[in-house]
Enzyme design. Structure first.
Site, short mmCIF file in Angstrom:
data_model
loop_
_atom_site.label_atom_id
_atom_site.label_comp_id
_atom_site.label_asym_id
_atom_site.label_seq_id
_atom_site.Cartn_x
_atom_site.Cartn_y
_atom_site.Cartn_z
N GLU A 137 -97.24 46.19 -7.52
CA GLU A 137 -96.66 45.61 -8.73
C GLU A 137 -97.41 46.03 -9.99
OE1 GLU A 137 -93.99 43.90 -9.42
OE2 GLU A 137 -94.51 43.39 -11.48
N SER A 187 -96.11 60.50 -21.70
CA SER A 187 -95.92 61.94 -21.53
C SER A 187 -94.92 62.48 -22.54
CB SER A 187 -95.42 62.25 -20.11
OG SER A 187 -96.42 61.94 -19.17
N TYR A 247 -98.91 48.74 -10.47
CA TYR A 247 -98.52 50.12 -10.77
C TYR A 247 -97.09 50.19 -11.30
CZ TYR A 247 -102.87 51.47 -8.67
OH TYR A 247 -104.20 51.62 -8.39
N HIS A 254 -98.47 32.33 -18.46
CA HIS A 254 -98.78 33.56 -19.19
C HIS A 254 -98.71 34.77 -18.27
CE1 HIS A 254 -100.86 36.39 -21.82
NE2 HIS A 254 -101.75 36.61 -20.85
N HIS A 285 -108.39 45.20 -1.94
CA HIS A 285 -109.53 45.22 -2.87
C HIS A 285 -109.46 44.03 -3.84
CE1 HIS A 285 -107.18 48.13 -5.74
NE2 HIS A 285 -106.91 46.90 -6.02
N HIS A 286 -108.37 43.26 -3.77
CA HIS A 286 -108.31 42.01 -4.52
C HIS A 286 -108.94 40.87 -3.74
CE1 HIS A 286 -105.49 43.64 -7.56
NE2 HIS A 286 -105.06 44.37 -6.55
N THR A 298 -105.13 59.69 -11.21
CA THR A 298 -105.15 59.12 -12.55
C THR A 298 -105.89 60.05 -13.50
OG1 THR A 298 -105.27 56.98 -11.46
CG2 THR A 298 -105.55 57.00 -13.83
N SER A 348 -83.32 40.38 -8.92
CA SER A 348 -82.92 41.19 -10.07
C SER A 348 -83.55 42.57 -9.99
CB SER A 348 -83.35 40.48 -11.36
OG SER A 348 -83.42 41.38 -12.42
N SER A 349 -84.83 42.61 -9.69
CA SER A 349 -85.53 43.89 -9.66
C SER A 349 -85.08 44.75 -8.49
CB SER A 349 -87.04 43.67 -9.56
OG SER A 349 -87.50 43.08 -10.73
N LYS A 402 -103.73 62.86 -14.59
CA LYS A 402 -102.80 62.49 -15.67
C LYS A 402 -103.51 62.51 -17.03
CE LYS A 402 -99.14 60.37 -15.33
NZ LYS A 402 -98.19 61.40 -14.92
N HIS A 441 -100.42 44.62 -5.54
CA HIS A 441 -101.02 45.85 -6.04
C HIS A 441 -100.00 46.89 -6.46
CE1 HIS A 441 -104.38 47.97 -7.46
NE2 HIS A 441 -103.76 49.05 -7.04
N ASP A 469 -73.44 56.78 -17.22
CA ASP A 469 -73.91 55.38 -17.13
C ASP A 469 -74.71 55.25 -15.86
OD1 ASP A 469 -74.07 52.45 -17.14
OD2 ASP A 469 -72.47 52.55 -18.61
N ARG A 517 -113.39 33.43 -14.23
CA ARG A 517 -112.11 33.44 -14.92
C ARG A 517 -111.37 32.14 -14.61
NH1 ARG A 517 -108.34 37.50 -11.29
NH2 ARG A 517 -106.75 36.86 -12.77
N TRP A 555 -100.94 33.19 -11.27
CA TRP A 555 -99.73 33.97 -10.94
C TRP A 555 -99.74 34.40 -9.48
CZ3 TRP A 555 -98.36 39.37 -10.11
CH2 TRP A 555 -99.46 40.21 -9.91
#
Lengths: 327, 533
Positions: free
Chosen positions: B262, B275, B264, B82, B309-310, B335, B176-177, B338, B260, B112, B457, B147
């Site tokens: 990722e 926006s 974002y 998941h 912080h993880h 943040t 790919s990315s 925004k 981290h 293009d 969790r 994950w």
């Protein structure tokens, strides 16, 4: 009936935003209701919405700081929600057919940058204090100084995470405990029947026993994969990492039984390695410890079963794992 | 042969049949492929979460197939699948591959992408990647690592081919990315229409630009980390094996140095979409454009220095934790800029509440909700109470499942007419929004409660006291999944609609270049660069 139902549907469809908003508001209101609950001691209870009752000075501080944070974030969320609702009513196309073209306001932009910074700084001060008090292992005297708790002595407990159980060593007197989620004929707690009124998945066969109002230093490590040793009521949670000896501490202020669970995914039976800590009076602790030591008389340590010997398990540990077999 | 020589001129026509898709070098077709891919895997990942919620609906192991020798592991495999699917095969393909491919060239006035063939490769390499990941659940025991693929659980803790396949899937998705990132950076830096300076660039393009920079800088670190996992697993190295001098925490540092940024990567494109939508339906230009763009730059930059912080409970040392606590709090500032700029954009506007605007406003509110719990979690002093509890799951689903996914739906309803020439049915779109709104809040809000009460969790079974809120969460998940299926019906109805659409069907509020080309956008657009004032 046939004519009424489609009509209702059409009416509902016409008012989608209204219907949706009503349902959503009702949900939020329902979720917010009945926040004032009586907390349970040492274990979670049905429909619990907040922290467990604190049993250590650190957890009291955590709860205090979190209550402060909860107020702060609730105000922020309500502030934003209020602004958005006001905008929806005041600046919708009907109320305000001609949009303004305003795209800059330096003062406003400075304010909404500086005010959050101030809020964060205000928040950071107690946060840093909490972190350092929580994280740095104190001495009995410094606990007394910091928290005003009368602490008598200290013990060191070593917890080793196994797949999937905890092994404890009372480092000061060499007593081993093998603590697993064990009931009935099957090895794992999901196999057997738990006794009436037991906390399923929380109770262990050999609970840790510690004296009340004593500084308990907990050294935590693991055998193969990472686990985490946690007792919510003490505000304790630390990873058990192979090859590292992490250290944390707690002072239990109230006699009782406290439960926690492994808090780092450690494989298949991650859900089944609970932590049970019985906090007892100093006299009860001394008696319990004497019993443990008596059970470990040398003659009983001499005869490990071949099964344990083959696995390289020491006699003392064999005794901890399965006293009857080792005997 | 004749076809090839004649094709020199005809190559610019619309190819037909399977060649159009398999050989595609057209940014719109590739964008469409990405969107279809994302929808398919969104359903797959959603199904996995439904099975998890069914298992967690009541205490005990009653739902997942198998017996006690496999059930819990299967649950962990679902958790892993998941997470990976939603991150790598749903949100990223939808935002970057889908809307990014479609809209970036349109918005900057480019014909293009810079490297059309690499663009094709970026998409099609995702297919073997997805096959490897899906295959890892059926070949071997399945990867039950989460994950995060933490060592040593992923090395000595899980034998068999599954984890290797999952790692290789990540490698391919990463390649790919990275290719897509290079493509976007080159396109955005070199192919903007004359007059479109970086400071006139639409915010969605800004968001994609920052996103792909994050990917380009963080993915190689992930690639290194998971390669070390592979060699630890298969070739006797011991990077993460403490018994041979390795360090399990090294993996966590490497993973989160990627992980981290990722997260974002997942949320920044959503900021971009929101926006546009907010500005369009307020009929006002975006408030504080430069602040908005540089807030995203700041979020991206700071996102690289907050990773640990993880790992607050990993035993890092108190001063390290204090640093990461401070750095993490800093993110709240851009943040906040925004959020308040969106509100200021709406302030004084002439708002209408078509479906995209509902998703956008829902996103703003729910992202604030998820954001403030993030500020709570940033405080490492609280971490002994919060780390690895359901509270964290609630937090990051508020910012991902609502922050990012609501952005995807906002973008879909906003641009579907431009992309397909078919307008979505307004009422059904609004129903989709409200059903999802109820579903996701029912699912994730109670997780805060069970988390506070101490529920860890990633557990397959839980103490009975947590049953109540888990039941509510499960019902919420069913409603959310029903909403996702309802979305498929909305898509079907969209394609059935034969309403003729103008180039700019949203009117005066929509000012970016994609609204200057017809709807649906023809196969080739901006063949001569438009002029930007």
């Amino acid at each position: 009936m046939n004519s009424v139902t489609p009509l209702l549907w059409r009416k509902a469809l016409r008012n989608v935003p209204l219907v949706g908003a009503t349902i959503f508001a009702a949900l939020i209101a329902g979720a917010g209701a009945a926040l004032a609950q009586e907390a349970g001691l040492g274990a979670p209870f049905d429909w619990q919405m907040g922290f467990q009752e604190p049993a250590s000075p650190v957890m009291r501080d955590i709860i205090d700081f979190h209550n402060f944070m909860l107020w702060l974030i609730t105000i922020i969320v309500i502030f934003v929600l209020g602004l958005m609702l006001y905008i929806m009513f005041r600046f919708n196309a009907k109320s305000n057919p001609v949009p303004s073209k305003n795209t800059h306001n330096t003062l406003l932009e400075v304010i909404w940058t500086v005010v959050p910074i101030i809020i964060l700084v205000v928040m950071a001060v107690p946060s840093f204090r909490l972190l350092y008090q929580n994280d740095v292992v104190p001495t009995p005297t410094s606990v007394a100084d910091l928290y005003g708790v009368d602490v008598s002595g200290e013990i060191t407990l070593k917890a080793t995470g196994l797949q999937w159980a905890w092994e404890y060593e009372y480092v000061d007197n060499g007593v081993f405990l093998f603590s697993s989620c064990l009931y009935g004929p099957d090895y794992w707690c999901f196999g057997g029947e738990a006794p009436e009124g037991a906390h399923r998945l929380l109770e262990t066969d050999n609970p840790v026993v510690v004296p009340v109002n004593t500084l308990v230093k907990v050294q935590v490590t693991a055998a193969a994969v990472i686990h985490a040793w946690a007792v919510p009521a003490f505000g304790v949670k630390i990873d058990a990492v192979p090859g590292r000896l992490n250290e944390t501490w707690f002072v239990a202020e109230r006699i009782g039984t406290y439960y926690g669970q492994c808090s780092e995914l450690c494989g298949q039976y991650h859900s089944y390695m609970p932590i049970q800590v019985n906090v007892v009076s100093q006299e009860d602790y001394d008696a319990w410890m004497a019993g443990q030591l008596a059970a470990m008389q040398p003659d009983r340590l001499k005869a490990p079963t071949t099964e344990f010997a083959q696995q390289g398990i020491t006699p003392r540990r064999a005794l901890a794992i399965a006293p009857d077999l080792a005997n | 042969m004749t076809e090839t020589t004649a094709g020199a001129h005809e190559a610019h026509g619309t190819p037909t049949g399977w060649r159009r898709w398999l050989y595609s070098t057209n940014h719109k077709d590739i964008g469409t492929l990405y969107l279809i891919f994302a929808v398919v895997f969104g359903i797959v990942g959603g199904l996995m979460s439904v099975i998890m919620r069914m298992e967690l609906q009541a205490p005990g192991m009653d739902v997942i197939w198998g017996d006690s020798s496999t059930q819990e592991h299967t649950f962990n495999v679902l958790v892993t699948g998941h997470g990976l699917i939603m991150v790598f095969f749903m949100i990223m393909p939808a935002f970057i591959g889908g809307f990014g491919n479609w809209m970036v060239p349109l918005m900057i006035g480019a014909p293009d992408m810079a490297f059309p063939r690499m663009n094709n490769f970026s998409f099609w390499i995702l297919i073997p990647s997805a096959l490897l990941l899906v295959g890892s659940t059926v070949i071997g025991d399945g990867a039950g690592t989460g994950w995060t693929v933490y060592a040593p659980l992923s090395t000595i803790g899980m034998t068999g081919p599954s984890v290797d396949m999952a790692i290789l899937a990540l490698h391919l998705a990463g390649a790919s990315s990275i290719m897509a990132s290079i493509n976007f950076i080159t396109t955005i830096f070199n192919m903007r229409a004359p007059g479109m300076t970086l400071h006139k660039m639409p915010l969605f393009v800004w968001s994609i630009l920052i996103t792909v920079f994050l990917l380009l800088l963080s993915l190689p670190v992930l690639a290194g980390a998971i390669t070390m996992l592979l060699t630890d697993r298969n070739f006797g190295t011991a990077f993460f094996d403490a018994s041979q001098g390795g360090d399990p925490l090294l993996y966590q540092h490497l993973f989160w140095f990627f992980g981290h940024p990722e997260v974002y990567v997942l949320i920044l494109p959503s900021f971009g979409v929101i926006s546009h939508v907010v500005s369009t339906f307020s009929r006002k230009p975006i408030f504080g454009y430069l602040g908005m763009a540089y807030a995203m730059v700041a979020i991206g930059a700071v996102g690289f220095i907050v990773w640990a912080h993880h790992m607050y409970t990993a035993g890092m040392g108190v001063d390290t934790e204090a640093y990461f606590l401070a750095a993490t709090l800093v993110i709240a500032v851009p943040t906040g800029v925004k959020i308040f700029s969106w509100i200021a954009t709406m302030w004084g506007g002439s708002l209408t509440f078509e479906t995209p605007m509902l998703w956008a406003m829902g996103m703003i509110f729910l992202f604030v909700l998820g954001g403030v719990t993030g500020v709570v979690l940033a405080n490492s002093g609280l971490t002994t109470a919060f780390h690895d509890t359901a509270y964290v799951v609630g937090h990051f689903h508020y910012v991902m499942s609502m922050g990012a996914m609501f952005g995807i739906f906002a973008g879909f309803y906003y641009w579907v007419g431009k992309m397909t020439g078919h307008q979505y049915p307004e009422k059904l779109g609004q129903w989709h929004f409200w059903i999802t709104m109820v579903g996701v809040n029912l699912t994730f809000f109670p997780m805060h409660f069970s988390g506070l009460a101490g529920m860890p969790r990633r557990i397959a079974d839980y103490p009975d006291a947590y049953a109540g809120w888990n039941l509510i969460s499960s019902y919420g998940a069913y409603i959310s999944f029903a909403a996702a299926l309802f979305f498929l019906y909305v898509v079907y109805r969209t394609f059935k609609s034969d309403e003729k659409l103008e180039a700019n069907y949203w009117g005066e509020g929509a000012t970016t270049l994609e609204w200057s080309v017809p709807s649906p956008a023809p196969h080739h657009t901006h063949e001569a660069p438009p002029t930007v004032r």
